[in-house]
Motif scaffolding. Structure first.
Motif, PDB file in Angstrom:
ATOM      1  N   MET A  25       3.510  12.265  -1.018  1.00 56.45           N
ATOM      2  CA  MET A  25       2.606  11.195  -0.677  1.00 56.45           C
ATOM      3  C   MET A  25       1.226  11.332  -1.296  1.00 56.45           C
ATOM      4  SD  MET A  25       3.496  10.114   3.181  1.00 56.45           S
ATOM      5  CE  MET A  25       5.120   9.520   3.625  1.00 56.45           C
ATOM      6  N   SER A  26       1.112  11.987  -2.394  1.00 55.84           N
ATOM      7  CA  SER A  26      -0.161  11.988  -3.097  1.00 55.84           C
ATOM      8  C   SER A  26       0.035  11.302  -4.433  1.00 55.84           C
ATOM      9  CB  SER A  26      -0.663  13.420  -3.308  1.00 55.84           C
ATOM     10  OG  SER A  26       0.268  14.150  -4.060  1.00 55.84           O
ATOM     11  N   LEU A  27      -0.984  10.691  -4.960  1.00 55.07           N
ATOM     12  CA  LEU A  27      -0.861   9.873  -6.149  1.00 55.07           C
ATOM     13  C   LEU A  27      -0.549  10.701  -7.381  1.00 55.07           C
ATOM     14  CD1 LEU A  27      -1.151   7.154  -7.572  1.00 55.07           C
ATOM     15  CD2 LEU A  27      -3.595   7.575  -7.757  1.00 55.07           C
ATOM     16  N   THR A  28      -1.192  11.825  -7.566  1.00 51.06           N
ATOM     17  CA  THR A  28      -1.105  12.565  -8.826  1.00 51.06           C
ATOM     18  C   THR A  28       0.282  13.072  -9.161  1.00 51.06           C
ATOM     19  OG1 THR A  28      -3.389  13.233  -8.505  1.00 51.06           O
ATOM     20  CG2 THR A  28      -2.115  14.416 -10.154  1.00 51.06           C
ATOM     21  N   PRO A  29       1.024  13.744  -8.244  1.00 47.37           N
ATOM     22  CA  PRO A  29       2.315  14.290  -8.631  1.00 47.37           C
ATOM     23  C   PRO A  29       3.388  13.231  -8.890  1.00 47.37           C
ATOM     24  CG  PRO A  29       1.491  15.324  -6.627  1.00 47.37           C
ATOM     25  CD  PRO A  29       0.677  14.108  -6.878  1.00 47.37           C
ATOM     26  N   ASP A  30       3.380  12.101  -8.163  1.00 47.41           N
ATOM     27  CA  ASP A  30       4.514  11.196  -8.189  1.00 47.41           C
ATOM     28  C   ASP A  30       4.360  10.006  -9.121  1.00 47.41           C
ATOM     29  OD1 ASP A  30       6.049  12.640  -6.538  1.00 47.41           O
ATOM     30  OD2 ASP A  30       5.698  11.471  -4.744  1.00 47.41           O
ATOM     31  N   LEU A  31       3.174   9.515  -9.334  1.00 48.80           N
ATOM     32  CA  LEU A  31       2.991   8.305 -10.127  1.00 48.80           C
ATOM     33  C   LEU A  31       2.924   8.683 -11.597  1.00 48.80           C
ATOM     34  CD1 LEU A  31       2.699   5.315 -10.217  1.00 48.80           C
ATOM     35  CD2 LEU A  31       0.249   5.549  -9.807  1.00 48.80           C
ATOM     36  N   SER A  32       3.968   8.359 -12.334  1.00 50.91           N
ATOM     37  CA  SER A  32       4.045   8.781 -13.730  1.00 50.91           C
ATOM     38  C   SER A  32       3.114   7.955 -14.610  1.00 50.91           C
ATOM     39  CB  SER A  32       5.480   8.639 -14.237  1.00 50.91           C
ATOM     40  OG  SER A  32       5.858   7.270 -14.288  1.00 50.91           O
ATOM     41  N   ASP A  33       2.489   8.623 -15.582  1.00 51.29           N
ATOM     42  CA  ASP A  33       1.678   7.957 -16.600  1.00 51.29           C
ATOM     43  C   ASP A  33       0.707   6.963 -15.977  1.00 51.29           C
ATOM     44  OD1 ASP A  33       0.729   7.369 -19.073  1.00 51.29           O
ATOM     45  OD2 ASP A  33       2.379   6.044 -19.641  1.00 51.29           O
ATOM     46  N   ALA A  34      -0.099   7.435 -15.016  1.00 53.65           N
ATOM     47  CA  ALA A  34      -1.032   6.551 -14.315  1.00 53.65           C
ATOM     48  C   ALA A  34      -2.027   5.915 -15.272  1.00 53.65           C
ATOM     49  CB  ALA A  34      -1.777   7.340 -13.233  1.00 53.65           C
ATOM     50  N   ALA A  35      -2.333   6.580 -16.381  1.00 54.71           N
ATOM     51  CA  ALA A  35      -3.310   6.049 -17.328  1.00 54.71           C
ATOM     52  C   ALA A  35      -2.822   4.768 -18.003  1.00 54.71           C
ATOM     53  CB  ALA A  35      -3.632   7.105 -18.384  1.00 54.71           C
ATOM     54  N   SER A  36      -1.487   4.532 -18.013  1.00 53.82           N
ATOM     55  CA  SER A  36      -0.952   3.347 -18.671  1.00 53.82           C
ATOM     56  C   SER A  36      -1.033   2.100 -17.807  1.00 53.82           C
ATOM     57  CB  SER A  36       0.518   3.590 -19.062  1.00 53.82           C
ATOM     58  OG  SER A  36       1.335   3.670 -17.898  1.00 53.82           O
ATOM     59  N   ILE A  37      -1.457   2.245 -16.554  1.00 55.72           N
ATOM     60  CA  ILE A  37      -1.514   1.106 -15.632  1.00 55.72           C
ATOM     61  C   ILE A  37      -2.855   0.392 -15.802  1.00 55.72           C
ATOM     62  CG2 ILE A  37      -1.432   0.401 -13.218  1.00 55.72           C
ATOM     63  CD1 ILE A  37       0.146   2.970 -12.679  1.00 55.72           C
ATOM     64  N   PRO A  38      -2.858  -0.890 -16.108  1.00 63.50           N
ATOM     65  CA  PRO A  38      -4.126  -1.632 -16.253  1.00 63.50           C
ATOM     66  C   PRO A  38      -4.964  -1.539 -14.985  1.00 63.50           C
ATOM     67  CG  PRO A  38      -2.261  -2.939 -17.029  1.00 63.50           C
ATOM     68  CD  PRO A  38      -1.684  -1.736 -16.355  1.00 63.50           C
ATOM     69  N   GLU A  39      -6.284  -1.569 -15.172  1.00 65.64           N
ATOM     70  CA  GLU A  39      -7.196  -1.407 -14.038  1.00 65.64           C
ATOM     71  C   GLU A  39      -7.069  -2.526 -13.020  1.00 65.64           C
ATOM     72  OE1 GLU A  39     -11.161  -0.905 -15.383  1.00 65.64           O
ATOM     73  OE2 GLU A  39     -10.784   0.986 -16.422  1.00 65.64           O
ATOM     74  N   ASP A  40      -6.657  -3.729 -13.466  1.00 63.03           N
ATOM     75  CA  ASP A  40      -6.588  -4.863 -12.542  1.00 63.03           C
ATOM     76  C   ASP A  40      -5.266  -4.941 -11.784  1.00 63.03           C
ATOM     77  OD1 ASP A  40      -5.105  -5.445 -14.774  1.00 63.03           O
ATOM     78  OD2 ASP A  40      -5.695  -7.555 -14.876  1.00 63.03           O
ATOM     79  N   VAL A  41      -4.347  -3.968 -12.012  1.00 63.93           N
ATOM     80  CA  VAL A  41      -3.069  -3.958 -11.293  1.00 63.93           C
ATOM     81  C   VAL A  41      -3.223  -3.170  -9.997  1.00 63.93           C
ATOM     82  CG1 VAL A  41      -0.695  -3.133 -11.337  1.00 63.93           C
ATOM     83  CG2 VAL A  41      -1.657  -4.213 -13.354  1.00 63.93           C
ATOM     84  N   VAL A  42      -2.858  -3.798  -8.892  1.00 61.90           N
ATOM     85  CA  VAL A  42      -2.932  -3.151  -7.583  1.00 61.90           C
ATOM     86  C   VAL A  42      -1.730  -2.221  -7.417  1.00 61.90           C
ATOM     87  CG1 VAL A  42      -2.944  -3.508  -5.091  1.00 61.90           C
ATOM     88  CG2 VAL A  42      -4.149  -5.108  -6.583  1.00 61.90           C
ATOM     89  N   VAL A  43      -2.009  -0.954  -7.068  1.00 63.37           N
ATOM     90  CA  VAL A  43      -0.945   0.026  -6.830  1.00 63.37           C
ATOM     91  C   VAL A  43      -0.844   0.282  -5.329  1.00 63.37           C
ATOM     92  CG1 VAL A  43      -0.127   2.367  -7.276  1.00 63.37           C
ATOM     93  CG2 VAL A  43      -1.354   1.116  -9.066  1.00 63.37           C
ATOM     94  N   ARG A  44       0.365   0.143  -4.802  1.00 63.76           N
ATOM     95  CA  ARG A  44       0.585   0.392  -3.378  1.00 63.76           C
ATOM     96  C   ARG A  44       1.703   1.410  -3.203  1.00 63.76           C
ATOM     97  NH1 ARG A  44       0.905  -5.840  -1.915  1.00 63.76           N
ATOM     98  NH2 ARG A  44       1.380  -5.803  -4.140  1.00 63.76           N
ATOM     99  N   ARG A  45       1.605   2.186  -2.163  1.00 61.81           N
ATOM    100  CA  ARG A  45       2.599   3.214  -1.878  1.00 61.81           C
ATOM    101  C   ARG A  45       3.495   2.739  -0.747  1.00 61.81           C
ATOM    102  NH1 ARG A  45       0.420   8.758   0.433  1.00 61.81           N
ATOM    103  NH2 ARG A  45      -0.039   7.326   2.121  1.00 61.81           N
ATOM    104  N   MET A  46       4.808   2.859  -0.946  1.00 60.48           N
ATOM    105  CA  MET A  46       5.764   2.389   0.052  1.00 60.48           C
ATOM    106  C   MET A  46       6.863   3.425   0.250  1.00 60.48           C
ATOM    107  SD  MET A  46       6.095  -1.698  -0.652  1.00 60.48           S
ATOM    108  CE  MET A  46       4.611  -2.716  -0.843  1.00 60.48           C
ATOM    109  N   VAL A  47       7.489   3.370   1.429  1.00 60.37           N
ATOM    110  CA  VAL A  47       8.614   4.253   1.725  1.00 60.37           C
ATOM    111  C   VAL A  47       9.880   3.415   1.826  1.00 60.37           C
ATOM    112  CG1 VAL A  47       8.205   4.110   4.220  1.00 60.37           C
ATOM    113  CG2 VAL A  47       9.520   6.021   3.297  1.00 60.37           C
ATOM    114  N   ALA A  48      10.980   3.933   1.272  1.00 63.37           N
ATOM    115  CA  ALA A  48      12.263   3.238   1.339  1.00 63.37           C
ATOM    116  C   ALA A  48      12.862   3.378   2.735  1.00 63.37           C
ATOM    117  CB  ALA A  48      13.217   3.813   0.295  1.00 63.37           C
ATOM    118  N   LEU A  49      13.277   2.259   3.309  1.00 65.00           N
ATOM    119  CA  LEU A  49      13.878   2.266   4.647  1.00 65.00           C
ATOM    120  C   LEU A  49      15.373   2.557   4.600  1.00 65.00           C
ATOM    121  CD1 LEU A  49      12.191  -0.912   6.149  1.00 65.00           C
ATOM    122  CD2 LEU A  49      11.449   1.456   6.357  1.00 65.00           C
ATOM    123  N   PHE A  50      16.017   2.173   3.507  1.00 68.01           N
ATOM    124  CA  PHE A  50      17.464   2.329   3.385  1.00 68.01           C
ATOM    125  C   PHE A  50      17.798   2.828   1.980  1.00 68.01           C
ATOM    126  CE2 PHE A  50      16.476  -1.475   5.912  1.00 68.01           C
ATOM    127  CZ  PHE A  50      17.009  -1.129   7.134  1.00 68.01           C
TER     128      PHE A  50
END
Length: 212
Positions: free
Chosen positions: A128-153
């Motif tokens: 649940m931390s951004l750095t280890p799990d979100l791959s290539d964060a630098a490639s994401i445009p600044e205006d794109v909203v990033v949200r963290r979610m958990v799979a229910l099923f």
């Protein structure tokens, strides 16, 4: 000695008549059906909670509900002035601190039933931390909203996808943490990142999680 007789009267646009017992029963049933019934909501525990050791209310800790991460809690009503819900899990009832749980946004009664039967979502707090799990964060445009979610099923696109191009979707397991990039599309899918793999993910399989 004067006596008075009270009668129930029905008033219609074209007549006024005395209510019969059947009229009264019908009115009572109709009124009862319109009464607001508290909506049952489902929450998942994000952290372990031991009221005896962690409660801010020492005197009433015995009235609070203990839980572990991933435990599903059934809640009726809203938070009280102290930030607690009243919930039930595993046959136990008690108060639940609102900052230790997250609501599962599911309205379908059958899905609610399945989740309550399951009783648990294996939430992995290590992911649940951004750095280890979100791959290539630098490639994401600044205006794109990033949200963290958990799979229910669990979700296998090859078996469950309604789309013919299921190869562009991500498969995942209950409890996986998925980073959603941008808004939901018109078909109800997000574009997500799961440990370096990216693809479409169905929104109704996910539950938003707060950032730590």
């Amino acid at each position: 000695m004067e006596t008075s007789l009270e009668l129930d009267v029905l008033i219609f646009p074209d007549e006024v008549r005395i209510a019969t017992p059947d009229d009264l029963r019908e009115w009572e049933l109709e009124t009862a059906s319109q009464l607001s019934i508290p909506t049952v909501r489902l929450f998942v525990a994000l952290y372990p909670y031991n009221p005896a050791a962690m409660s801010p209310n020492y005197e009433t800790a015995g009235e609070e509900l203990p839980f572990v991460p991933g435990q599903i809690i059934k809640v009726c009503g809203d938070k009280d002035s102290d930030g607690f819900y009243h919930g039930e899990s595993g046959g136990l009832f008690g108060y639940v601190p609102g900052n230790m749980v997250a609501e599962i946004p599911v309205d379908d009664e059958y899905l609610k039933h399945l989740l309550m039967q399951q009783g648990f979502i294996p939430v992995d707090r290590t992911g649940m931390s951004l750095t280890p799990d979100l791959s290539d964060a630098a490639s994401i445009p600044e205006d794109v909203v990033v949200r963290r979610m958990v799979a229910l099923f669990d979700y296998d696109p090859w078996e469950s996808s309604p789309n013919v191009d299921s190869e562009v979707e991500l498969g995942f397991r209950s409890g996986d943490i998925i980073y959603v990039l941008g808004e939901m599309d018109q078909d109800g899918f997000y574009y997500g990142d799961l440990r370096g793999r990216r693809g479409l993910v169905p929104s109704n399989f996910l539950q938003p999680l707060p950032w730590d």
